[in-house]
Enzyme design. Structure first.
Site, PDB file in Angstrom:
ATOM      1  N   LYS A  46       4.015   2.000  -2.620  1.00 36.72           N
ATOM      2  CA  LYS A  46       4.354   3.227  -3.366  1.00 36.72           C
ATOM      3  C   LYS A  46       5.820   3.563  -3.074  1.00 36.72           C
ATOM      4  O   LYS A  46       6.610   3.898  -3.959  1.00 36.72           O
ATOM      5  CB  LYS A  46       3.469   4.394  -2.906  1.00 36.72           C
ATOM      6  CG  LYS A  46       1.954   4.167  -2.964  1.00 36.72           C
ATOM      7  CD  LYS A  46       1.197   5.395  -2.463  1.00 36.72           C
ATOM      8  CE  LYS A  46      -0.145   5.119  -1.793  1.00 36.72           C
ATOM      9  NZ  LYS A  46      -1.206   4.558  -2.562  1.00 36.72           N
TER      10      LYS A  46
ATOM     11  N   HIS B   5      -7.870  -5.625   0.272  1.00 31.92           N
ATOM     12  CA  HIS B   5      -6.589  -4.969   0.479  1.00 31.92           C
ATOM     13  C   HIS B   5      -5.827  -5.636   1.635  1.00 31.92           C
ATOM     14  O   HIS B   5      -6.359  -5.776   2.724  1.00 31.92           O
ATOM     15  CB  HIS B   5      -6.936  -3.515   0.836  1.00 31.92           C
ATOM     16  CG  HIS B   5      -5.793  -2.577   0.838  1.00 31.92           C
ATOM     17  ND1 HIS B   5      -5.101  -2.251  -0.311  1.00 31.92           N
ATOM     18  CD2 HIS B   5      -5.233  -1.852   1.833  1.00 31.92           C
ATOM     19  CE1 HIS B   5      -4.170  -1.363   0.000  1.00 31.92           C
ATOM     20  NE2 HIS B   5      -4.222  -1.112   1.297  1.00 31.92           N
TER      21      HIS B   5
ATOM     22  N   TRP C 174     -10.198   0.500  -4.514  1.00 30.99           N
ATOM     23  CA  TRP C 174      -9.548   1.781  -4.192  1.00 30.99           C
ATOM     24  C   TRP C 174      -8.157   1.869  -4.842  1.00 30.99           C
ATOM     25  O   TRP C 174      -7.706   2.937  -5.219  1.00 30.99           O
ATOM     26  CB  TRP C 174      -9.472   1.901  -2.661  1.00 30.99           C
ATOM     27  CG  TRP C 174      -9.036   3.207  -2.103  1.00 30.99           C
ATOM     28  CD1 TRP C 174      -7.979   3.418  -1.272  1.00 30.99           C
ATOM     29  CD2 TRP C 174      -9.653   4.490  -2.280  1.00 30.99           C
ATOM     30  NE1 TRP C 174      -7.899   4.746  -0.926  1.00 30.99           N
ATOM     31  CE2 TRP C 174      -8.909   5.430  -1.524  1.00 30.99           C
ATOM     32  CE3 TRP C 174     -10.773   4.936  -3.009  1.00 30.99           C
ATOM     33  CZ2 TRP C 174      -9.233   6.788  -1.475  1.00 30.99           C
ATOM     34  CZ3 TRP C 174     -11.096   6.299  -2.956  1.00 30.99           C
ATOM     35  CH2 TRP C 174     -10.325   7.203  -2.205  1.00 30.99           C
TER      36      TRP C 174
ATOM     37  N   SER D 131       0.828  -1.207   0.000  1.00 31.87           N
ATOM     38  CA  SER D 131       0.000   0.000   0.000  1.00 31.87           C
ATOM     39  C   SER D 131       0.864   1.260   0.000  1.00 31.87           C
ATOM     40  O   SER D 131       1.665   1.432  -0.902  1.00 31.87           O
ATOM     41  CB  SER D 131      -0.962  -0.067   1.184  1.00 31.87           C
ATOM     42  OG  SER D 131      -2.125   0.630   0.883  1.00 31.87           O
TER      43      SER D 131
END
Ligand code: GCU
Length: 409
Positions: free
Chosen positions: A228, A368, A317, A224
């Site tokens: 990144k 997620h 998302w 997550s």
């Protein structure tokens, strides 16, 4: 909707069409409009250009690399843990700047057998309980025992050691330590994701000194916001032979221009997390098409090294299909460098990993998270592509020519 998006992407898969449909900037055309036709042109011109674009418009620019006063204190080295399977080391990595001292606490398990070992370094954004050195608390977020059993060293640090995860006006963490006090921040000054990425490189500075670790086979993994960060750290620091982006979504692997239904957008991420990116990135709120890069170009900065992108089917998302497409589009750069990137044209169904090329992708059923299933896939990919690269210059960043010679995957 999913089918439509796939159809659009597929219609475009031949290259220019997808760029046309999604209006993606081309990783293989320079800012001056020249076609990038050789590995040398990628290396000398286009790669540095893209890196600069991401520094300027997205993550911001770190004011320094390795601090001259960086120190490593291996304050524990305990053999025979995990029923004899591993040695536990704890390392304090410290540095000083005008604003004080910073510390990263590294927890590291190295396998008793098979050293120097390849290593997975986790950027842990889910709190200290996920990296319990005593192993009283075990979670699937960091399955250190499993990594050891499969022959890998398990390393992890907390992102919060480097920089706290809240908007503090950039006064705490590494920003407070290294940024010039009292001066207005530049619009391309580093945000918090860049700070965490900088921290991952400081851990790498340590790992290359540890003779139990094979520094040419270090994988950087994040979930997550950590995913990144892993991508940006891998772009900035080519010592990472393998980068894993797990559910990294917006500002990670997902294409910003997709604006997929229910997916996070640049405007949404900048509003909730104003400290993650540089100030310039806020200019692209609701103006994704004006950004001179998109996230497939971030994936391309990992080339020709190994990259795995993992998505979850209910993680709307993070735009799982947009994560896949970024990997696929980055593959053109891998091909230019003489290796295969992601060998899949269509978004694969869940539980059908695509691991043939040097960009791997899997979609996991569910929500997620960084789960046991995800870890096992990354370990499978590493077994296949990283382990066999032992002792070779094959994964070494400067090894462009050997990459081109060995085109077997
Ligand atoms: C939020 C944020 C995401 C991020 C995620 C996480 O959902 O919007 O961009 O990836 O937190 O880090 O868990």
């Amino acid at each position: 909707m999913r089918t439509n998006l796939t159809a659009v992407a597929l219609a475009a898969s031949a290259g220019p069409l997808l760029a046309g449909q999604l209006n993606l900037p081309d990783p293989l055309t320079t800012t001056n409009g020249l076609s990038v036709t050789s590995a040398q042109m990628w290396r000398q011109t286009r790669r540095p250009e893209i890196l600069e674009l991401f520094r300027t418009h997205v993550y911001g620019r770190a004011p320094l690399g390795r601090p001259t006063n960086l120190k490593f204190d291996v304050w524990e080295s305990a053999p025979g843990v995990m029923d004899g399977a591993a040695t536990r080391k704890q390392v304090r990595i410290s540095y000083q700047g005008p604003g004080g001292e910073g510390r990263i606490n590294l927890v590291l398990f190295v396998p008793t057998k098979g050293r120097p070992a390849p290593c997975f370094l986790l950027i842990c954004n889910r709190g200290a309980t996920n990296l319990d050195p005593t192993r009283v608390v075990k979670t699937e977020f960091w399955p250190a025992e499993r990594l050891i059993a499969r022959g890998y060293a398990a390393a992890a640090f907390l992102n919060a050691d480097v920089d706290p995860d809240f908007p503090d006006g950039f006064t705490n963490g590494v920003h407070g330590i290294f940024d010039a006090p009292g001066q207005k921040r530049a619009p391309d000054a580093w945000g918090t994701l860049a700070a965490w990425a900088w921290g991952a490189s400081r851990v790498m500075d340590y790992l290359v000194t540890d003779t139990d670790i094979d520094a040419e086979r270090v994988a950087l993994i994040g979930h997550s916001r950590g995913g990144k960060t892993a991508l940006w750290a891998g772009a900035e620091d080519e010592r990472f032979a393998f980068v894993v982006s797990n559910d990294s979504g917006c500002g990670g692997a997902a294409l910003a221009r997709r604006r997929a239904p229910r997916a996070e957008t640049i405007a949404a991420i900048n509003q909730r997390f104003p400290h993650w990116f540089c100030e310039n990135y806020h200019r692209y709120n609701n103006r994704e098409d004006e950004l001179p890069v998109d996230q497939h170009m971030l994936a391309a900065l990992i080339a020709p090294r190994l990259l795995c992108i993992g998505s979850a089917s209910e993680d709307w998302w993070a735009d799982p299909e947009g994560e896949f497409l970024a990997g696929r589009e980055a593959s053109r750069v891998y091909q230019l460098l003489g290796v295969e990137g992601l060998k899949a044209e269509e978004w694969p169904p869940p539980e059908s990993p695509r691991h043939d090329g040097r960009i791997g992708y899997h979609l996991r059923s569910g929500k997620h998270g960084l789960t046991e299933y995800d870890w096992e896939r990354y370990l499978d990919f590493a077994d296949r592509h990283l382990r066999r690269a032992a002792h070779g210059a094959r994964n070494h960043p400067t090894a462009g020519s050997s990459e081109q010679r060995d085109n077997s995957d």
